[in-house]
Design an enzyme around this catalytic site. Structure first.
Site, PDB file in Angstrom:
ATOM      1  N   CYS A  36      -1.779   1.028   7.963  1.00  0.00           N
ATOM      2  CA  CYS A  36      -1.110   0.419   6.772  1.00  0.00           C
ATOM      3  C   CYS A  36      -1.143  -1.184   7.212  1.00  0.00           C
ATOM      4  O   CYS A  36      -1.234  -1.744   8.376  1.00  0.00           O
ATOM      5  CB  CYS A  36       0.591   0.801   7.066  1.00  0.00           C
ATOM      6  SG  CYS A  36       1.252   0.319   8.504  1.00  0.00           S
ATOM      7  N   HIS A  73       7.081   4.125  21.193  1.00  0.00           N
ATOM      8  CA  HIS A  73       5.771   3.375  21.735  1.00  0.00           C
ATOM      9  C   HIS A  73       5.636   3.148  23.103  1.00  0.00           C
ATOM     10  O   HIS A  73       4.650   2.913  23.728  1.00  0.00           O
ATOM     11  CB  HIS A  73       5.345   2.346  20.973  1.00  0.00           C
ATOM     12  CG  HIS A  73       5.068   2.391  19.404  1.00  0.00           C
ATOM     13  ND1 HIS A  73       4.482   3.720  18.950  1.00  0.00           N
ATOM     14  CD2 HIS A  73       5.673   1.704  18.334  1.00  0.00           C
ATOM     15  CE1 HIS A  73       4.513   3.570  17.419  1.00  0.00           C
ATOM     16  NE2 HIS A  73       5.091   2.434  17.209  1.00  0.00           N
ATOM     17  N   GLY A 127       5.924  -2.430   6.371  1.00  0.00           N
ATOM     18  CA  GLY A 127       7.407  -3.140   6.329  1.00  0.00           C
ATOM     19  C   GLY A 127       8.104  -2.238   7.293  1.00  0.00           C
ATOM     20  O   GLY A 127       7.810  -1.146   7.758  1.00  0.00           O
ATOM     21  N   GLU A 128       9.428  -2.924   7.710  1.00  0.00           N
ATOM     22  CA  GLU A 128      10.426  -2.320   8.750  1.00  0.00           C
ATOM     23  C   GLU A 128      11.452  -1.740   7.498  1.00  0.00           C
ATOM     24  O   GLU A 128      12.016  -2.510   7.041  1.00  0.00           O
ATOM     25  CB  GLU A 128      10.760  -3.172   9.463  1.00  0.00           C
ATOM     26  CG  GLU A 128      12.228  -2.879  10.236  1.00  0.00           C
ATOM     27  CD  GLU A 128      12.351  -1.296  10.628  1.00  0.00           C
ATOM     28  OE1 GLU A 128      13.206  -0.594  10.399  1.00  0.00           O
ATOM     29  OE2 GLU A 128      11.509  -0.965  11.498  1.00  0.00           O
ATOM     30  N   SER A 141      11.276   5.594   8.934  1.00  0.00           N
ATOM     31  CA  SER A 141      11.088   5.069  10.106  1.00  0.00           C
ATOM     32  C   SER A 141      11.604   3.873  10.392  1.00  0.00           C
ATOM     33  O   SER A 141      11.929   2.950   9.625  1.00  0.00           O
ATOM     34  CB  SER A 141       9.206   5.112  10.013  1.00  0.00           C
ATOM     35  OG  SER A 141       9.017   4.574  11.280  1.00  0.00           O
ATOM     36  N   CYS A 146      -0.262  -3.641  15.330  1.00  0.00           N
ATOM     37  CA  CYS A 146      -0.190  -3.039  13.556  1.00  0.00           C
ATOM     38  C   CYS A 146      -0.808  -4.270  12.669  1.00  0.00           C
ATOM     39  O   CYS A 146      -0.332  -5.386  12.816  1.00  0.00           O
ATOM     40  CB  CYS A 146       1.474  -3.043  13.577  1.00  0.00           C
ATOM     41  SG  CYS A 146       1.810  -2.459  11.967  1.00  0.00           S
ATOM     42  N   GLU A 206       1.004  -1.265  -0.093  1.00  0.00           N
ATOM     43  CA  GLU A 206       0.091   0.107  -0.001  1.00  0.00           C
ATOM     44  C   GLU A 206       0.964   1.224   0.066  1.00  0.00           C
ATOM     45  O   GLU A 206       1.784   1.582   0.516  1.00  0.00           O
ATOM     46  CB  GLU A 206      -0.797   0.131   1.389  1.00  0.00           C
ATOM     47  CG  GLU A 206      -1.755  -1.097   1.321  1.00  0.00           C
ATOM     48  CD  GLU A 206      -2.467  -1.331   2.882  1.00  0.00           C
ATOM     49  OE1 GLU A 206      -2.345  -0.349   3.581  1.00  0.00           O
ATOM     50  OE2 GLU A 206      -3.438  -2.210   2.921  1.00  0.00           O
ATOM     51  N   SER A 230      10.180   4.565  16.187  1.00  0.00           N
ATOM     52  CA  SER A 230       8.657   4.082  16.711  1.00  0.00           C
ATOM     53  C   SER A 230       9.003   3.678  18.137  1.00  0.00           C
ATOM     54  O   SER A 230       9.235   2.144  18.284  1.00  0.00           O
ATOM     55  CB  SER A 230       8.137   3.005  15.695  1.00  0.00           C
ATOM     56  OG  SER A 230       7.839   3.695  14.453  1.00  0.00           O
TER      57      SER A 230
END
Length: 380
Positions: A372, A252, A193-194, A227, A145, A118, A250
């Site tokens: 996402c 969190h 994805g990472e 990111s 996620c 996406e 990220s």
């Protein structure tokens, strides 16, 4: 997966289009996979003069052309060979959803092997931001996620990443996005994805995006944000690349106990190690780091955690970091949900009281499966 937003005005689905057949193997080689000198080599291997490489680059990056019939400076007899060898189709649109009067466009793409990814285009009065994917799926397994719930299918190629941005640039160039022609000014690697787990392709994609036209899109590296959930060795490596992109960590959670649950890679790289690496990135590049913090009701939004987060960040110094609080965009059936607005405001107040610059992202795209991975999960 969305940048700051205006109020949404409703979503509509654009027509479904032809889907590419599933395949196997590596993505086809594309001009965007190659550095300028490599493009010359490939063109010469095709038995054609080297200057054709620059012509193709001009069509792709400069003129944003994807129809061979418009490449009239290429000899008709050679055009099909050049396009097949250097500009193969990489992404097939499956579905595009629109919101915010058409200025937010989320596209689900099918890759050559059937994998789904996406991207999101978000137009604002002063900029256009593209949020792009770097992997089909994700292997980081963060439980809140949507992408992480599906696991990792594969890394995307450099050209597959770049093509998401070029596709957005074409839509703007052709007037398909309300507001008239415009350029993509910002790219955030915050889609599926990472990014740092696909390090080589992501860094190469950044180089293509920032290379001067017609070698690339000619974007400013300062308009690009990469990111990561905290792959410490790769953060340190990125600091040596000489590309002044913004690093978004990220985080969190400010404590290892909770972060081990929310971001499983934390069991390998602790909060302290991860934040140290982010600070090192700032120290080497001079680029202020963004701390991404998804606000989850009764999970990580307690006032004492705001105090702890401020302590963790301030003990490394002042002026090096900015906190970006993200109201969670919950996925269907998930126990994870957005924080109460009062708790969110108190979290902001406590951070700012301790001198930590903080903003709250007004997430676009809730009504178009904005988080996402949501659209891919539904389609897949």
């Amino acid at each position: 997966m969305a940048d700051a937003a205006d109020a949404a005005t409703g979503a509509r689905s654009l027509p479904l289009v032809f889907e590419a057949p599933r395949g196997r193997g590596k993505p086809p080689r594309h001009l965007a996979d190659l550095a300028p000198d490599e493009r010359v080599v490939v063109v010469e291997e095709l038995g054609l003069p080297r200057f054709r490489a620059r012509q193709l680059s001009t069509h792709y990056f400069g003129r944003l052309v994807d129809d061979p019939a418009e490449m009239t400076d290429l000899p008709a007899a050679q055009r099909a060979q050049l396009v097949a060898g250097m500009l193969p189709a990489l992404l097939t649109p499956v579905r595009t959803l629109e919101a915010d009067r058409g200025t937010t466009r989320k596209t689900l793409w099918r890759l050559f092997d059937g994998a789904l990814v996406e991207s999101v285009l978000m137009r604002y009065p002063d900029r256009v931001t593209m949020c792009v994917s770097s992997q089909a799926g994700c292997g980081m397994a963060c439980p809140f996620c949507a992408t992480g719930q599906g696991g990792l299918q594969r890394n995307m190629s450099t050209a597959e990443i770049v093509e998401q941005v070029v596709a957005g640039a074409r839509a703007l160039h052709r007037g398909e996005v309300p507001g008239g022609p415009a350029r993509v000014s910002n790219v955030v690697f915050m889609g599926m994805g990472e990014p740092l787990a696909n390090y080589k392709a992501v860094v190469a994609a950044v180089r293509r995006l920032t290379a001067p036209a017609p070698e690339g899109l000619g974007m400013s590296a300062r308009g690009i944000t990469v990111s990561t959930v905290g792959l410490v060795p790769r953060i340190k490596q990125l600091a040596t690349e000489g590309i002044p992109v913004t690093l978004a960590l990220s985080l969190h959670a400010p404590d290892d106990e909770l972060r081990n649950e929310l971001v499983p890679i934390n069991t390998r790289f602790s909060v302290a190690e991860t934040v140290d690496a982010a600070y090192e990135y700032f120290a080497k590049t001079g680029r202020r780091v963004s701390i991404e913090y998804a606000m989850m009701r009764d999970i990580n939004d307690q006032a004492w955690r705001a105090d702890l987060l401020a302590d963790v960040l301030r003990e490394r110094g002042h002026g090096w970091v900015h906190v970006n609080l993200i109201p969670l965009n919950p996925t269907p059936g998930s126990k994870w949900t957005a924080s109460d607005p009062a708790d969110e405001r108190e979290f902001v107040r406590r951070l700012e009281a301790r001198g930590v610059p903080t903003t709250v992202r007004d997430t676009r795209g809730r009504e178009i499966d904005g988080a996402c991975g949501q659209l891919a999960a539904v389609e897949g």
